[in-house]
Design an enzyme around this catalytic site. Structure first.
Site, PDB file in Angstrom:
ATOM      1  N   HIS A  79       1.003  -1.056  -0.033  1.00 13.69           N
ATOM      2  CA  HIS A  79       0.004   0.055  -0.002  1.00 13.69           C
ATOM      3  C   HIS A  79       0.969   1.259   0.099  1.00 13.69           C
ATOM      4  CE1 HIS A  79      -3.771  -2.063   1.925  1.00 13.69           C
ATOM      5  NE2 HIS A  79      -3.285  -2.643   0.623  1.00 13.69           N
ATOM      6  N   GLU A  81       0.835   3.786   1.916  1.00 10.04           N
ATOM      7  CA  GLU A  81       1.256   4.123   3.361  1.00 10.04           C
ATOM      8  C   GLU A  81       2.583   3.272   3.449  1.00 10.04           C
ATOM      9  OE1 GLU A  81      -3.412   4.292   3.158  1.00 10.04           O
ATOM     10  OE2 GLU A  81      -1.793   3.031   2.181  1.00 10.04           O
ATOM     11  N   CYS A 107      -6.367   1.597   5.250  1.00  9.09           N
ATOM     12  CA  CYS A 107      -6.978   0.269   5.943  1.00  9.09           C
ATOM     13  C   CYS A 107      -6.363   0.253   7.255  1.00  9.09           C
ATOM     14  CB  CYS A 107      -6.699  -0.791   5.036  1.00  9.09           C
ATOM     15  SG  CYS A 107      -4.639  -1.556   5.002  1.00  9.09           S
ATOM     16  N   CYS A 110      -2.480  -0.586   7.405  1.00  9.29           N
ATOM     17  CA  CYS A 110      -1.556   0.472   7.335  1.00  9.29           C
ATOM     18  C   CYS A 110      -1.829   1.489   8.651  1.00  9.29           C
ATOM     19  CB  CYS A 110      -1.930   1.301   6.088  1.00  9.29           C
ATOM     20  SG  CYS A 110      -1.407   0.420   4.611  1.00  9.29           S
TER      21      CYS A 110
END
Length: 160
Positions: A79, A81, A107, A110
């Site tokens: 991801h 992040e 999410c 993260c």
């Protein structure tokens, strides 16, 4: 006096520019860590460096019919992040106390990482329904704020 773009809009627009490097065929996400109005690290979603990505070989999640928001571990990519955290670590940059700007609400995976990195404020533009992420941010004292703005359209700029 000329109107200037507010700092949150400035950083969120940069976050959208970063998302354009995404190699995910389902959703382009960008993120940046900012402290004292300076960008510390950037990240976008996609496969690890040197590994074939979804734009080249197809999306495993799509092939298996996995809906958005489920089974995050079944994906070739990191991801945005997560890539911010990795890039900061690789370059020896502390993001403790920083703000995170992200095109999409993080999410829960993260969120847990961002909490442990010491991110104190998360700005996002597009909502992503993850109640556990929201609850954990709140429990950890991380401020989460949705920005309502219109991303600037990127125009073709001639290269000099």
């Amino acid at each position: 006096m000329q109107n200037r773009l507010p700092w949150p809009d400035y950083f969120m627009n940069i976050t959208y520019m970063v998302s354009e490097r995404s190699t995910c065929s389902r959703r382009k996400v960008g993120a940046i860590a900012v402290k004292d109005k300076r960008i510390l690290a950037t990240g976008y979603n996609g496969a690890p460096a040197g590994v074939p990505h979804c734009l080249e070989i197809g999306c495993l999640r799509q092939e298996l019919g996995i809906p958005s928001g489920q089974r995050h571990e079944i994906c070739r990519g990191l991801h945005a992040e997560q890539n911010v955290i990795v890039q900061a670590a690789v370059h020896g940059v502390s993001i403790a106390g920083a703000q995170l700007y992200c095109t999409t609400h993080p999410c829960v995976l993260c969120a847990k990482m961002l909490i442990n990195c010491g991110i104190r404020h998360v700005f996002f533009h597009q909502y992503y329904p993850d109640e556990l992420a929201s609850r954990m941010f709140k429990e950890a004292g991380v401020t989460v704020e949705q920005l309502h703005f219109s991303p600037m359209q990127i125009k073709d700029v001639p290269h000099v």
